[in-house]
Design an enzyme around this catalytic site. Structure first.
Site, PDB file in Angstrom:
ATOM      1  N   LYS A 185       0.841  -1.196   0.000  1.00 45.19           N
ATOM      2  CA  LYS A 185       0.000   0.000   0.000  1.00 45.19           C
ATOM      3  C   LYS A 185       0.878   1.248   0.000  1.00 45.19           C
ATOM      4  O   LYS A 185       1.587   1.527   0.966  1.00 45.19           O
ATOM      5  CB  LYS A 185      -0.920   0.047   1.220  1.00 45.19           C
ATOM      6  N   GLY A 237       7.244   4.793   8.130  1.00 42.66           N
ATOM      7  CA  GLY A 237       6.363   5.928   8.349  1.00 42.66           C
ATOM      8  C   GLY A 237       6.572   6.520   9.719  1.00 42.66           C
ATOM      9  O   GLY A 237       7.655   6.414  10.313  1.00 42.66           O
ATOM     10  N   SER A 238       5.530   7.135  10.253  1.00 42.86           N
ATOM     11  CA  SER A 238       5.655   7.860  11.518  1.00 42.86           C
ATOM     12  C   SER A 238       5.748   6.906  12.702  1.00 42.86           C
ATOM     13  O   SER A 238       5.254   5.779  12.661  1.00 42.86           O
ATOM     14  CB  SER A 238       4.452   8.791  11.709  1.00 42.86           C
ATOM     15  N   THR A 239       6.359   7.397  13.771  1.00 42.05           N
ATOM     16  CA  THR A 239       6.488   6.598  14.985  1.00 42.05           C
ATOM     17  C   THR A 239       5.115   6.307  15.593  1.00 42.05           C
ATOM     18  O   THR A 239       4.881   5.212  16.109  1.00 42.05           O
ATOM     19  CB  THR A 239       7.391   7.322  15.996  1.00 42.05           C
ATOM     20  N   GLY A 242       3.622   3.515  13.715  1.00 40.80           N
ATOM     21  CA  GLY A 242       4.415   2.324  14.030  1.00 40.80           C
ATOM     22  C   GLY A 242       4.018   1.717  15.358  1.00 40.80           C
ATOM     23  O   GLY A 242       3.933   0.487  15.500  1.00 40.80           O
ATOM     24  N   GLU A 259      10.468   0.957  10.227  1.00 45.29           N
ATOM     25  CA  GLU A 259      11.444   2.033  10.033  1.00 45.29           C
ATOM     26  C   GLU A 259      10.676   3.323  10.237  1.00 45.29           C
ATOM     27  O   GLU A 259       9.848   3.699   9.402  1.00 45.29           O
ATOM     28  CB  GLU A 259      12.074   1.939   8.637  1.00 45.29           C
ATOM     29  N   CYS A 293      13.307  10.858   6.908  1.00 46.80           N
ATOM     30  CA  CYS A 293      13.293  10.356   8.284  1.00 46.80           C
ATOM     31  C   CYS A 293      14.659  10.484   8.945  1.00 46.80           C
ATOM     32  O   CYS A 293      14.756  10.652  10.161  1.00 46.80           O
ATOM     33  CB  CYS A 293      12.814   8.910   8.316  1.00 46.80           C
ATOM     34  N   GLU A 390       9.965  15.585  15.597  1.00 47.24           N
ATOM     35  CA  GLU A 390      10.267  15.506  14.166  1.00 47.24           C
ATOM     36  C   GLU A 390       9.352  16.463  13.406  1.00 47.24           C
ATOM     37  O   GLU A 390       8.137  16.299  13.389  1.00 47.24           O
ATOM     38  CB  GLU A 390      10.081  14.071  13.664  1.00 47.24           C
TER      39      GLU A 390
END
Length: 478
Positions: A185, A237-239, A242, A259, A293, A390
């Site tokens: 995706k 993607g974003s933490t 995640g 990641e 990132c 971030e």
């Protein structure tokens, strides 16, 4: 002497890419309409022009794609010898090279990044990733994961919008080399190059169902990663997302690699070659509009060279050209979306409110689209939000240090641990510092350099698992 000349516009032609007005889902080797008929628009962030209408996958579509991937894994791809899988990967890499100009233009249109980055960085790395893992496909017994490593099965992969095609290659190439099949995706704001890659799969005669591509928003990704017939989840993607994935998969037998975000420290010691370091600082934070990132978003400068480094950095930033991503002279392109632009503005305003001093490059921004001038904050402390969160944009926070030990302590004072940079003439100081930095990747006298033979990944809230090189095979083998 000293006179500078303006660059004349040098636009890349849009005509090299033929975008359809609408795209379906790529399932079982062909494009199909979504079961419930829903769709969304993808826009050019530089102009806000609608580029295409894209299908949105629902639960029935996710079920169909996973079933197609399972059939392909059981009947074709899993049993296929590695040397045969390698032929398909080599063929895919060559087609990517043949269509690289078209793909680069599509990437810049949909993402907003400058064409020189799409053309000279992203596309060469995409092809290199497929070439590299094509070479591994018949050598898995020598990878160090046992005498008879086997594929995991069906991989569900979710990729971000900052490097759409490159992240696709990072995910798909090792998965296929190991004998897995894939349901991928792409991000909802940048689906087009993934859909063009689906055409490449057809062009390469990849067996039906080996690669399936589902477009959609976050709910589509959630349905994919939690699907009971997915054996492996790979997410970049974003933490925050995640964490949600990790929680949803806890207690299952799914393999997972994540990641996630970063807040990298770029450390400049007082013996560093300043002009070279300034170029590295600019590349570290303004490359891809700071949508990276591993961006060097925290600049740590030794106190006694702070003023000199800042003076030269501002002079260099003043020469950056912000504008049309398809102009070959553009250095900084468009912010990917209105939502991301709002996030950058919000955190920059927080930096102002907390007492940091803002300086932005003197550049004229276009009237339409999503734009933010390259910006540096000085007078930043470790307590400032702009030094801890971030931002994911062209915003640099500058801190100072006196000793190497203080530099390491400040660099490690972050919940993230993805990357870092060290600038010094002393090899011993590079090794001393790198050994103590809690970061997955440490660059020395350079920044943002990638190679398919080198592993990439982080510690702490930057995720776990590695992508690239021999290490990138581990998540796709059992």
């Amino acid at each position: 002497m000293g006179k500078t000349f303006e660059y004349a516009p040098a636009p890349e032609s849009r005509n090299v890419v033929d975008l359809a007005s609408s795209y379906g889902l790529f399932v079982g080797g062909r494009f199909v309409d979504p079961a419930d008929g829903t769709s969304f628009k993808t826009v050019n962030p530089a102009t806000e022009e609608v580029l295409a209408e894209v299908a949105e996958a629902g639960q029935a579509d996710v079920d169909a794609a996973v079933a197609a991937a399972r059939r392909a894994y059981d009947e074709v791809w899993g049993p296929m010898p590695g040397r045969e899988r390698a032929k398909y990967l080599f063929r895919t890499a060559r087609i990517v090279q043949e269509r690289s100009r078209e793909l680069a233009v599509a990437e810049s249109l949909d993402n907003g990044k400058p064409i020189r980055e799409s053309r000279d960085v992203d596309l060469p790395l995409v092809a290199a990733w497929f070439f590299h893992y094509a070479g591994w496909a018949d050598k898995l017994e020598q990878a160090g994961y046992g005498p008879d490593p086997q594929p995991v099965g069906v991989a569900g992969q979710v990729i971000p919008w900052n490097f759409p095609l490159m992240m696709l290659a990072w995910k798909i190439a090792p998965a296929l080399a190991c004998g897995n099949t894939v349901v991928l995706k792409p991000a909802e704001t940048t689906p087009l190059t993934a859909l063009l890659f689906a055409e490449i799969c057809q062009q390469a005669d990849l067996p039906a169902g080996v690669v399936n591509i589902l477009t959609g928003a976050g709910e589509t990704g959630r349905r994919l990663v939690t699907h009971p017939d997915i054996d492996k989840v790979a997410f970049t993607g974003s933490t925050d997302v995640g964490r949600q994935i990790a929680r949803s998969l806890a207690g299952t037998d799914k393999r997972v690699t994540l990641e996630l975000g970063g807040k990298a420290a770029n450390i400049v010691f007082d013996d560093a070659p300043v002009d070279q370091a300034v170029e590295g600082i600019v590349d570290g934070i303004f490359f891809n509009q700071g949508h990276v990132c591993c961006a060097g978003s925290r600049l740590l400068v030794q106190e006694n060279v702070h003023d000199e480094v800042l003076e030269r950095l501002k002079a260099r930033m003043a020469t950056l050209r912000v504008g049309d991503p398809l102009d070959k002279n553009t250095d900084v392109g468009a912010i990917n979306s209105a939502a991301q632009l709002a996030r950058i503005r919000e955190l920059s305003a927080v930096g102002d409110a907390e007492g940091a001093e803002r300086w932005s490059a003197p550049c004229a921004l276009p009237d339409h689209g999503f734009w933010f001038a390259p910006t540096v904050f000085t007078g930043v402390t470790q307590a400032h939000r702009i030094a801890r969160e971030e931002i994911f944009g062209p915003v640099l926070s500058v801190l100072t240090f006196r000793t190497p030990a203080e530099a390491v302590a400040k660099a490690n004072n972050t919940p993230y641990g993805l990357s870092a940079g060290v600038w010094t003439e002393k090899g011993s100081l590079i090794l001393w510092t790198a050994e103590r930095l809690r970061a997955g990747v440490v660059w020395a006298n350079t920044f943002n350099k990638f190679d398919p033979a080198s592993p990439f990944g982080g510690y702490k809230e930057s995720g776990y698992g590695r992508e690239g090189g021999r290490h990138g095979l581990a998540g796709y083998l059992r």
